[in-house]
Motif scaffolding. Structure first.
Motif, PDB file in Angstrom:
ATOM      1  N   GLU A  13      67.233 -25.772 105.108  1.00  0.00           N
ATOM      2  CA  GLU A  13      66.652 -25.383 106.394  1.00  0.00           C
ATOM      3  C   GLU A  13      67.003 -23.959 106.790  1.00  0.00           C
ATOM      4  O   GLU A  13      66.632 -23.505 107.869  1.00  0.00           O
ATOM      5  N   VAL A  14      67.717 -23.247 105.935  1.00  0.00           N
ATOM      6  CA  VAL A  14      68.190 -21.913 106.284  1.00  0.00           C
ATOM      7  C   VAL A  14      67.093 -20.875 106.055  1.00  0.00           C
ATOM      8  O   VAL A  14      66.458 -20.854 105.006  1.00  0.00           O
ATOM      9  N   GLN A  15      66.904 -19.993 107.037  1.00  0.00           N
ATOM     10  CA  GLN A  15      66.016 -18.829 106.973  1.00  0.00           C
ATOM     11  C   GLN A  15      64.617 -19.156 106.452  1.00  0.00           C
ATOM     12  O   GLN A  15      64.291 -18.880 105.293  1.00  0.00           O
ATOM     13  N   PRO A  16      63.764 -19.720 107.292  1.00  0.00           N
ATOM     14  CA  PRO A  16      62.357 -19.877 106.890  1.00  0.00           C
ATOM     15  C   PRO A  16      61.737 -18.520 106.589  1.00  0.00           C
ATOM     16  O   PRO A  16      62.069 -17.513 107.213  1.00  0.00           O
ATOM     17  N   LEU A  17      60.809 -18.494 105.632  1.00  0.00           N
ATOM     18  CA  LEU A  17      60.196 -17.238 105.210  1.00  0.00           C
ATOM     19  C   LEU A  17      58.995 -16.848 106.050  1.00  0.00           C
ATOM     20  O   LEU A  17      58.411 -15.786 105.830  1.00  0.00           O
ATOM     21  N   ALA A  18      58.625 -17.697 107.008  1.00  0.00           N
ATOM     22  CA  ALA A  18      57.462 -17.380 107.849  1.00  0.00           C
ATOM     23  C   ALA A  18      57.684 -16.084 108.617  1.00  0.00           C
ATOM     24  O   ALA A  18      56.759 -15.283 108.796  1.00  0.00           O
ATOM     25  N   ALA A  19      58.917 -15.861 109.083  1.00  0.00           N
ATOM     26  CA  ALA A  19      59.206 -14.644 109.836  1.00  0.00           C
ATOM     27  C   ALA A  19      59.075 -13.407 108.947  1.00  0.00           C
ATOM     28  O   ALA A  19      58.581 -12.365 109.386  1.00  0.00           O
ATOM     29  N   VAL A  20      59.521 -13.531 107.690  1.00  0.00           N
ATOM     30  CA  VAL A  20      59.391 -12.411 106.754  1.00  0.00           C
ATOM     31  C   VAL A  20      57.923 -12.116 106.487  1.00  0.00           C
ATOM     32  O   VAL A  20      57.488 -10.955 106.484  1.00  0.00           O
ATOM     33  N   ARG A  21      57.128 -13.148 106.258  1.00  0.00           N
ATOM     34  CA  ARG A  21      55.697 -12.965 106.002  1.00  0.00           C
ATOM     35  C   ARG A  21      55.013 -12.318 107.214  1.00  0.00           C
ATOM     36  O   ARG A  21      54.194 -11.390 107.076  1.00  0.00           O
ATOM     37  N   HIS A  22      55.373 -12.813 108.411  1.00  0.00           N
ATOM     38  CA  HIS A  22      54.748 -12.264 109.625  1.00  0.00           C
ATOM     39  C   HIS A  22      55.119 -10.795 109.808  1.00  0.00           C
ATOM     40  O   HIS A  22      54.261  -9.969 110.173  1.00  0.00           O
ATOM     41  N   ARG A  23      56.367 -10.456 109.556  1.00  0.00           N
ATOM     42  CA  ARG A  23      56.786  -9.064 109.708  1.00  0.00           C
ATOM     43  C   ARG A  23      56.081  -8.154 108.700  1.00  0.00           C
ATOM     44  O   ARG A  23      55.689  -7.028 109.030  1.00  0.00           O
ATOM     45  N   LEU A  24      55.892  -8.636 107.493  1.00  0.00           N
ATOM     46  CA  LEU A  24      55.184  -7.845 106.484  1.00  0.00           C
ATOM     47  C   LEU A  24      53.712  -7.672 106.849  1.00  0.00           C
ATOM     48  O   LEU A  24      53.135  -6.594 106.643  1.00  0.00           O
ATOM     49  N   GLU A  25      53.104  -8.726 107.376  1.00  0.00           N
ATOM     50  CA  GLU A  25      51.693  -8.637 107.740  1.00  0.00           C
ATOM     51  C   GLU A  25      51.469  -7.648 108.879  1.00  0.00           C
ATOM     52  O   GLU A  25      50.356  -7.136 109.058  1.00  0.00           O
ATOM     53  N   GLU A  26      52.509  -7.370 109.660  1.00  0.00           N
ATOM     54  CA  GLU A  26      52.405  -6.374 110.723  1.00  0.00           C
ATOM     55  C   GLU A  26      52.646  -4.959 110.211  1.00  0.00           C
ATOM     56  O   GLU A  26      52.556  -4.000 110.977  1.00  0.00           O
ATOM     57  N   ASP A  27      52.987  -4.845 108.920  1.00  0.00           N
ATOM     58  CA  ASP A  27      53.233  -3.530 108.319  1.00  0.00           C
ATOM     59  C   ASP A  27      52.362  -3.402 107.068  1.00  0.00           C
ATOM     60  O   ASP A  27      52.844  -3.541 105.939  1.00  0.00           O
ATOM     61  N   PRO A  28      51.064  -3.144 107.226  1.00  0.00           N
ATOM     62  CA  PRO A  28      50.150  -3.085 106.080  1.00  0.00           C
ATOM     63  C   PRO A  28      50.544  -2.032 105.049  1.00  0.00           C
ATOM     64  O   PRO A  28      50.311  -2.234 103.848  1.00  0.00           O
ATOM     65  N   GLU A  29      51.128  -0.933 105.521  1.00  0.00           N
ATOM     66  CA  GLU A  29      51.513   0.117 104.575  1.00  0.00           C
ATOM     67  C   GLU A  29      52.543  -0.398 103.582  1.00  0.00           C
ATOM     68  O   GLU A  29      52.469  -0.097 102.386  1.00  0.00           O
ATOM     69  N   MET A  30      53.518  -1.158 104.067  1.00  0.00           N
ATOM     70  CA  MET A  30      54.525  -1.738 103.183  1.00  0.00           C
ATOM     71  C   MET A  30      53.919  -2.843 102.326  1.00  0.00           C
ATOM     72  O   MET A  30      54.160  -2.924 101.115  1.00  0.00           O
ATOM     73  N   LEU A  31      53.103  -3.702 102.933  1.00  0.00           N
ATOM     74  CA  LEU A  31      52.527  -4.830 102.219  1.00  0.00           C
ATOM     75  C   LEU A  31      51.579  -4.369 101.114  1.00  0.00           C
ATOM     76  O   LEU A  31      51.391  -5.061 100.105  1.00  0.00           O
ATOM     77  N   ALA A  32      50.995  -3.184 101.285  1.00  0.00           N
ATOM     78  CA  ALA A  32      50.069  -2.661 100.280  1.00  0.00           C
ATOM     79  C   ALA A  32      50.769  -2.310  98.974  1.00  0.00           C
ATOM     80  O   ALA A  32      50.106  -2.112  97.948  1.00  0.00           O
ATOM     81  N   LYS A  33      52.082  -2.239  99.004  1.00  0.00           N
ATOM     82  CA  LYS A  33      52.820  -1.906  97.778  1.00  0.00           C
ATOM     83  C   LYS A  33      52.908  -3.082  96.819  1.00  0.00           C
ATOM     84  O   LYS A  33      53.465  -2.965  95.734  1.00  0.00           O
ATOM     85  N   GLY A  34      52.411  -4.252  97.230  1.00  0.00           N
ATOM     86  CA  GLY A  34      52.294  -5.377  96.318  1.00  0.00           C
ATOM     87  C   GLY A  34      53.481  -6.311  96.312  1.00  0.00           C
ATOM     88  O   GLY A  34      54.291  -6.327  97.250  1.00  0.00           O
ATOM     89  N   PRO A  35      53.599  -7.101  95.252  1.00  0.00           N
ATOM     90  CA  PRO A  35      54.679  -8.097  95.169  1.00  0.00           C
ATOM     91  C   PRO A  35      56.073  -7.499  95.324  1.00  0.00           C
ATOM     92  O   PRO A  35      56.987  -8.168  95.824  1.00  0.00           O
ATOM     93  N   THR A  36      56.260  -6.254  94.904  1.00  0.00           N
ATOM     94  CA  THR A  36      57.566  -5.620  95.057  1.00  0.00           C
ATOM     95  C   THR A  36      57.988  -5.575  96.521  1.00  0.00           C
ATOM     96  O   THR A  36      59.164  -5.772  96.852  1.00  0.00           O
ATOM     97  N   ALA A  37      57.028  -5.324  97.409  1.00  0.00           N
ATOM     98  CA  ALA A  37      57.331  -5.266  98.839  1.00  0.00           C
ATOM     99  C   ALA A  37      57.813  -6.614  99.358  1.00  0.00           C
ATOM    100  O   ALA A  37      58.710  -6.688 100.205  1.00  0.00           O
ATOM    101  N   VAL A  38      57.222  -7.691  98.848  1.00  0.00           N
ATOM    102  CA  VAL A  38      57.641  -9.027  99.270  1.00  0.00           C
ATOM    103  C   VAL A  38      59.073  -9.300  98.815  1.00  0.00           C
ATOM    104  O   VAL A  38      59.907  -9.797  99.588  1.00  0.00           O
ATOM    105  N   LEU A  39      59.368  -8.973  97.565  1.00  0.00           N
ATOM    106  CA  LEU A  39      60.723  -9.175  97.055  1.00  0.00           C
ATOM    107  C   LEU A  39      61.724  -8.371  97.857  1.00  0.00           C
ATOM    108  O   LEU A  39      62.818  -8.858  98.194  1.00  0.00           O
ATOM    109  N   TYR A  40      61.368  -7.130  98.182  1.00  0.00           N
ATOM    110  CA  TYR A  40      62.274  -6.289  98.979  1.00  0.00           C
ATOM    111  C   TYR A  40      62.476  -6.882 100.367  1.00  0.00           C
ATOM    112  O   TYR A  40      63.611  -6.948 100.866  1.00  0.00           O
ATOM    113  N   ALA A  41      61.387  -7.311 101.014  1.00  0.00           N
ATOM    114  CA  ALA A  41      61.493  -7.831 102.374  1.00  0.00           C
ATOM    115  C   ALA A  41      62.369  -9.081 102.433  1.00  0.00           C
ATOM    116  O   ALA A  41      63.187  -9.243 103.353  1.00  0.00           O
TER     117      ALA A  41
END
Length: 331
Positions: free
Chosen positions: A116-144
């Motif tokens: 139950e620790v640290q749901p990833l929904a918050a990470v996904r939502h934060r990335l979706e609010e930063d298209p410039e970072m999200l445009a960098k692809g899967p690497t951006a997700v791993l970093y986030a």
């Protein structure tokens, strides 16, 4: 179970085909990627994902069974990373660790969460609010995900430090430092720090590789070279966490040693007090014993003032012993 599934193009979320194979092809054709999030999937639920993204069977086995150390494995078609986010409950002084597994490859990201620790929904939502970072692809997700996990480590370390200071103050309070539950609480606190270290220390090697500061600075497949400074920043934060955790571990050990020393000193004080009172009781007992032997030819046997004189002598000796023990700190 599948928590979320989306296709991202140019940093924006789009509605893609429900079929994973079609979604992957569409994402690759548009230069985007598919991100699938799963929570404690069963083997049957994970079979489709494994088949479509050609995940390595060893990594799949680790993702399904969980209970892994933080690590980074490179396979032919994907990169597999394990992180252990933690949560701290101040009321019970308990550190709880979960697990997040991340698969990244050509045009896809698969995240598997256990606990139950640290749901990833918050990470996904934060990335979706930063298209410039999200445009960098899967690497951006791993970093986030890595950044969010390590940043939460810093928060947990701060909370542990605060509670440890309270415990330290309690130990060194004379009226509370000797409670019988203090040692068990300190030992339990040390176990929680050990649980925390199991999550933070092994993560050093994966982040070293991702930041390009490992042996010969060799890059990691499926991770863009321009992402190295970002992972290096996460590595720096993790180094701070590990230093803090190491300091907490040493401090807990010192507090436990100090508490045990306090208990030993307090026991010695108690023994001195008992010995002092026993010595004070022994003097009148000895005098009374001598005069209670009922000898016929005993000195001072027929003195008129013998009884009060002996009582006064006993009292004087008791006062002398009491003052002597008091001056030496025995009483």
């Amino acid at each position: 179970m599948i928590v979320d599934c989306a296709v991202y193009r140019d940093g924006h979320r789009t509605e893609g085909p429900e079929d994973l194979s079609d979604a992957l092809e569409e994402a690759r054709a548009a230069g985007g990627f598919v991100w699938i999030g799963l929570y404690e999937p069963s083997e049957r639920e994970f079979d489709l994902v494994t088949e479509e993204f050609r995940l390595h069977p060893l990594a799949v086995e680790d993702a399904l069974k969980a209970h892994q150390r933080p690590k980074l494995d490179v396979y032919d078609d994907s990169l597999f990373m394990v992180l252990k986010p933690v949560m701290y409950e101040p009321e019970s002084d308990t550190v709880t660790a979960g697990e997040v597994m991340v698969f990244i490859g050509d045009g896809f990201v698969v995240t598997v969460r256990h606990g139950e620790v640290q749901p990833l929904a918050a990470v996904r939502h934060r990335l979706e609010e930063d298209p410039e970072m999200l445009a960098k692809g899967p690497t951006a997700v791993l970093y986030a995900i890595s950044d969010a996990t390590v940043d939460h480590y810093l928060e947990v370390a701060t909370e542990l430090q605060t509670d440890l200071e309270e415990l330290e103050a309690e130990v060194f309070q004379p009226e509370r430092g000797g409670t019988r539950h203090t040692a068990s609480r300190i030992y339990n606190f040390k176990r929680q720090i050990l649980e925390f270290r199991r999550a933070t220390v092994p993560l050093t090697v994966p982040l070293t590789r991702l930041s390009g500061t490992g042996a010969l600075g060799v890059g990691v497949p499926f991770v863009h070279e321009k992402a190295r400074p970002f992972f290096r920043d996460v590595y720096d934060h993790l180094a701070r966490v590990n230093e803090s955790v190491e300091g907490l571990d040493r401090l807990v050990s010192d507090i436990l040693s100090a508490h045990l020393a306090q208990m030993s000193v307090r026991q010695n004080d108690d023994m001195r007090k008992i010995s002092a009172w026993a010595a004070m009781a022994a003097v009148p007992t000895m005098i009374a014993g001598v005069y209670g032997m009922n000898f016929d030819h005993m000195p001072e046997l027929h003195w008129l003032w013998s009884y009060p004189a002996v009582i006064v002598l006993m009292g004087a000796l008791e006062v002398l012993l009491y003052r002597t023990f008091k001056d030496r700190g025995w009483l």
